[in-house]
Write a protein that holds these residues in place. Structure first.
Motif, PDB file in Angstrom:
ATOM      1  N   ALA A  17      18.102   5.755  71.617  1.00 57.51           N
ATOM      2  CA  ALA A  17      18.479   5.170  70.489  1.00 57.51           C
ATOM      3  C   ALA A  17      20.154   5.399  70.407  1.00 57.51           C
ATOM      4  O   ALA A  17      20.858   4.572  69.712  1.00 57.51           O
ATOM      5  N   ASN A  18      20.684   6.463  71.091  1.00 57.14           N
ATOM      6  CA  ASN A  18      22.049   6.857  71.055  1.00 57.14           C
ATOM      7  C   ASN A  18      22.857   6.043  71.880  1.00 57.14           C
ATOM      8  O   ASN A  18      22.521   6.095  73.322  1.00 57.14           O
ATOM      9  N   ARG A  19      23.977   5.118  71.517  1.00 62.08           N
ATOM     10  CA  ARG A  19      24.502   4.260  72.119  1.00 62.08           C
ATOM     11  C   ARG A  19      25.295   4.998  73.447  1.00 62.08           C
ATOM     12  O   ARG A  19      25.654   4.494  74.439  1.00 62.08           O
ATOM     13  N   LYS A  20      25.789   6.352  73.086  1.00 60.18           N
ATOM     14  CA  LYS A  20      26.428   7.220  74.136  1.00 60.18           C
ATOM     15  C   LYS A  20      25.745   7.582  75.281  1.00 60.18           C
ATOM     16  O   LYS A  20      26.248   7.789  76.286  1.00 60.18           O
ATOM     17  N   THR A  21      24.357   7.455  75.148  1.00 56.89           N
ATOM     18  CA  THR A  21      23.555   7.813  76.252  1.00 56.89           C
ATOM     19  C   THR A  21      23.528   6.996  77.459  1.00 56.89           C
ATOM     20  O   THR A  21      23.477   5.856  77.460  1.00 56.89           O
ATOM     21  N   ASN A  22      23.896   7.393  78.610  1.00 56.39           N
ATOM     22  CA  ASN A  22      23.661   6.918  80.072  1.00 56.39           C
ATOM     23  C   ASN A  22      22.484   6.382  80.383  1.00 56.39           C
ATOM     24  O   ASN A  22      21.624   7.456  80.836  1.00 56.39           O
ATOM     25  N   ILE A  23      22.001   5.482  80.104  1.00 58.84           N
ATOM     26  CA  ILE A  23      20.797   5.140  80.445  1.00 58.84           C
ATOM     27  C   ILE A  23      20.237   5.324  81.885  1.00 58.84           C
ATOM     28  O   ILE A  23      19.091   5.483  82.108  1.00 58.84           O
ATOM     29  N   ASN A  24      21.202   5.223  82.961  1.00 58.64           N
ATOM     30  CA  ASN A  24      21.120   5.458  84.172  1.00 58.64           C
ATOM     31  C   ASN A  24      20.273   6.886  84.465  1.00 58.64           C
ATOM     32  O   ASN A  24      19.801   7.063  85.522  1.00 58.64           O
ATOM     33  N   LYS A  25      20.806   7.785  83.690  1.00 54.11           N
ATOM     34  CA  LYS A  25      20.310   9.167  84.095  1.00 54.11           C
ATOM     35  C   LYS A  25      18.880   9.265  83.597  1.00 54.11           C
ATOM     36  O   LYS A  25      18.240  10.044  84.225  1.00 54.11           O
ATOM     37  N   ILE A  26      18.335   8.425  82.605  1.00 53.43           N
ATOM     38  CA  ILE A  26      17.067   8.407  82.299  1.00 53.43           C
ATOM     39  C   ILE A  26      16.267   7.681  83.445  1.00 53.43           C
ATOM     40  O   ILE A  26      15.211   8.324  83.989  1.00 53.43           O
ATOM     41  N   ARG A  27      16.778   6.547  83.780  1.00 53.13           N
ATOM     42  CA  ARG A  27      15.971   5.741  84.928  1.00 53.13           C
ATOM     43  C   ARG A  27      16.024   6.446  86.287  1.00 53.13           C
ATOM     44  O   ARG A  27      15.165   6.186  87.000  1.00 53.13           O
ATOM     45  N   LYS A  28      16.910   7.230  86.377  1.00 56.91           N
ATOM     46  CA  LYS A  28      16.804   8.096  87.801  1.00 56.91           C
ATOM     47  C   LYS A  28      15.614   8.756  87.919  1.00 56.91           C
ATOM     48  O   LYS A  28      14.849   9.022  88.827  1.00 56.91           O
ATOM     49  N   ASN A  29      14.979   9.243  86.484  1.00 57.70           N
ATOM     50  CA  ASN A  29      13.901  10.212  86.408  1.00 57.70           C
ATOM     51  C   ASN A  29      12.558   9.358  86.198  1.00 57.70           C
ATOM     52  O   ASN A  29      11.496  10.077  85.893  1.00 57.70           O
ATOM     53  N   VAL A  30      12.623   8.130  85.612  1.00 58.02           N
ATOM     54  CA  VAL A  30      11.766   7.438  85.113  1.00 58.02           C
ATOM     55  C   VAL A  30      11.340   6.137  86.025  1.00 58.02           C
ATOM     56  O   VAL A  30      12.104   5.208  85.795  1.00 58.02           O
ATOM     57  N   GLY A  31      10.453   6.085  86.872  1.00 55.75           N
ATOM     58  CA  GLY A  31      10.255   4.768  87.494  1.00 55.75           C
ATOM     59  C   GLY A  31       9.363   3.852  86.783  1.00 55.75           C
ATOM     60  O   GLY A  31       8.544   4.119  85.892  1.00 55.75           O
ATOM     61  N   MET A  32       9.151   2.616  87.218  1.00 57.41           N
ATOM     62  CA  MET A  32       8.278   1.729  86.643  1.00 57.41           C
ATOM     63  C   MET A  32       7.670   0.788  87.833  1.00 57.41           C
ATOM     64  O   MET A  32       8.332   0.412  88.732  1.00 57.41           O
ATOM     65  N   VAL A  33       6.473   0.582  87.494  1.00 59.16           N
ATOM     66  CA  VAL A  33       5.429  -0.398  88.287  1.00 59.16           C
ATOM     67  C   VAL A  33       5.090  -1.567  87.562  1.00 59.16           C
ATOM     68  O   VAL A  33       4.671  -1.417  86.377  1.00 59.16           O
ATOM     69  N   PHE A  34       5.474  -2.865  88.009  1.00 59.27           N
ATOM     70  CA  PHE A  34       5.189  -3.998  86.970  1.00 59.27           C
ATOM     71  C   PHE A  34       3.854  -4.642  87.673  1.00 59.27           C
ATOM     72  O   PHE A  34       3.335  -4.482  88.764  1.00 59.27           O
ATOM     73  N   GLN A  35       3.412  -5.496  86.645  1.00 60.00           N
ATOM     74  CA  GLN A  35       2.361  -6.270  87.002  1.00 60.00           C
ATOM     75  C   GLN A  35       2.421  -7.232  88.222  1.00 60.00           C
ATOM     76  O   GLN A  35       1.819  -7.479  89.073  1.00 60.00           O
ATOM     77  N   HIS A  36       4.102  -7.982  88.199  1.00 59.55           N
ATOM     78  CA  HIS A  36       4.096  -8.613  89.431  1.00 59.55           C
ATOM     79  C   HIS A  36       4.919  -8.157  90.425  1.00 59.55           C
ATOM     80  O   HIS A  36       5.852  -8.705  90.817  1.00 59.55           O
ATOM     81  N   PHE A  37       4.896  -6.805  90.488  1.00 59.57           N
ATOM     82  CA  PHE A  37       5.446  -6.054  91.419  1.00 59.57           C
ATOM     83  C   PHE A  37       7.222  -6.025  91.579  1.00 59.57           C
ATOM     84  O   PHE A  37       7.914  -4.691  91.614  1.00 59.57           O
TER      85      PHE A  37
END
Ligand SMILES: Nc1ncnc2c1ncn2[C@@H]1O[C@H](COP(=O)(O)OP(=O)(O)O)[C@@H](O)[C@H]1O
Ligand SMILES: [Mg+2]
Lengths: 249, 212
Positions: A72-92
């Motif tokens: 929720a913090n605008r200053k957070t670099n979202i890519n730091k999170i996404r490096k550690n959090v993968g995602m698998v989708f319904q449509h791959f």
């Protein structure tokens, strides 16, 4: 700033699509290594909930702390999170312009700056693991849905993430492909990776996950042990939902 | 006809050269501007979208001749004098860039949100996702319509004739007036244009097959 907490923590999170109140005051803590299944009726907000966890959907109020960073913090670099959090989708969502092998090595190369030789070695091991090594040089359009999903899971694993989010990973698959993908997800769980899985596969929810969330109309209605939940749902909504699903089989 | 061509050879060649030069310069800048405004229009910041949208709406919806006249007649009153060639080339570049921006934007959009979401979830930044995943797919989609726009650009370069830009069309007018062989002259002018557009058109068709 990094804060010590659960690996994922929602504090009074609200999310709107225009006037539609999609997530209503969500409070939820997920601990490292947990395998959490999220079930509930279609349109209840399960995808929205899981997509907030890696910032694909922004939240409107509250705090959402993932791997120590507040989304929720605008200053957070979202890519730091996404490096550690993968995602698998319904449509791959495999990269259509890259081969299977490149799909797996691309992000480690350009995001983690891991050397090519190591990327290739890790990728081939993972492809071996998901039974797709012989398709390393194929393009996604040449694969079946089940094969694409196995590659997509390998792609996530190659980043060595702490968490993998799954949004209905088997819903777009032919029935005979589903078990292969579920077996790989079981393997992921055995690696100690934290998993959040939106699913209609009640077998997976009961046997593999160690926590079950029943989601309805933007609320968490139940959050319990899966075996207990399937034996005795607490809420009428969950009972109705289960009776519909079970009578379908 | 043969006499017209040989008798006015240097006029035709001057025009042909200026048409090629104007087209090449306008292609270069319209591609850069077009891709720039397309990227601005699909990027997350709302302000960029608004700016790109206004730019595209303006230059798509004013006739090329009017844009050219603005640069030829109005700008010099407030600022610097520009030649017909320069005014026409600027007009052509801006006008075409708006259509290129629309083409590139729709190409990017047709790649689908799933590709971007897959890349972002995989840890890539927006720019990395664009560069390694979205744009390589968009280019394949966009090349055939862009080729058509380049052909249209060459034909539209005849706008230079209205502002004394010494292009093929302008030179054709001069030859027609001084030789009184109007029909023959414009047939020759047409053949010169075909000499540019036909090879390009065949090349695009070849490229299209290769990309498919
Ligand atoms: N991008 C969006 N824009 C507007 N409404 C949306 C969007 N995504 C989802 N919704 C709405 O939010 C609600 C929850 O959707 P979703 O999270 O996809 O539910 P589920 O995954 O449980 O089926 C639905 O009413 C859906 O129509
Ligand atoms: Mg959903």
């Amino acid at each position: 700033m990094k804060v010590v907490s659960s690996i994922i923590e929602f504090k009074h999170v609200n999310k709107y699509y225009g006037k539609l109140h999609a997530l209503k005051d969500i409070n939820l803590k997920i601990e490292e290594g947990q395998v959490v299944s999220i079930i509930g009726p279609s349109g209840s907000g399960k995808s929205t909930l899981i997509r907030t966890m890696n910032g694909l959907e922004p939240i409107n109020s509250g705090q959402l702390i993932v791997t120590g960073y507040d989304l929720a913090n605008r200053k957070t670099n979202i890519n730091k999170i996404r490096k550690n959090v993968g995602m698998v989708f319904q449509h791959f969502n495999l990269y259509n312009n890259h081969t299977v092998l490149e799909n797996i090595t691309l992000a480690p190369k350009i995001v983690l700056k891991r050397p090519d030789a190591e990327n290739k070695k890790i990728a081939m091991e993972l492809l071996e693991r998901v039974g797709m090594a012989d398709k390393a040089d194929s393009y996604p359009r040449q694969l079946s849905g089940g094969q694409e999903q196995r590659v997509a899971i390998a792609r996530s694993l190659a980043m060595r993430p702490k968490v993998i989010l799954f949004d209905e990973p088997t819903s777009a698959l032919d029935p005979e492909m589903i078990q292969d993908v579920l077996d790989i997800m079981k393997y992921v769980a055995d690696q100690g990776i934290t998993m959040v899985v939106v699913t209609h596969e009640m077998g997976f929810a009961r046997k593999v996950s160690n926590r079950l969330i029943f989601f309805d109309q933007g609320h968490i209605l139940e959050d319990r042990d899966p075996v207990e939940f399937f034996k005795h749902p607490d809420t009428d909504r969950a009972r109705q939902f289960l009776s519909k699903i079970i009578s379908k089989d | 006809m043969w006499q017209i061509l040989t008798g006015y050879w240097s006029e035709f060649i001057t025009g042909f050269g200026n048409t090629i030069l104007c087209s090449l310069i306008a292609m270069f800048f319209s591609l850069i501007l077009g891709v720039f405004f397309a990227l601005l229009e699909v990027a997350p910041p709302k302000i960029g979208r608004a700016i790109a949208h206004i730019y595209i709406e303006i230059f798509c919806n004013i006739p090329l001749l009017v844009i050219t006249m603005i640069f030829y007649l109005i700008i010099p009153q407030f600022w610097v004098k520009v030649s017909g060639f320069t005014a026409g080339t600027i007009g052509l570049a801006l006008y075409t860039s708006a259509f290129i921006a629309e083409t590139v934007r729709s190409g990017i959009n047709s790649v689908g949100d799933g590709q971007m979401e897959g890349a972002l979830s995989n840890g890539m930044t927006y720019v990395q996702a664009m560069r390694y995943v979205i744009l390589p797919q968009a280019i394949r989609i966009v090349i055939p319509p862009l080729g058509n726009q380049m052909i249209t650009l060459i034909k539209n370069s005849s706008v230079l004739a209205f502002v004394a830009g010494f292009d093929l069309m302008y030179q054709g007018d001069i030859v027609a007036f001084s030789s009184f062989q109007t029909i023959e002259t414009y047939v020759i002018v047409g053949v010169f244009y075909l000499g540019l557009t036909l090879p390009l058109s065949y090349y695009m068709r070849h490229l299209e097959k290769r990309l498919a």
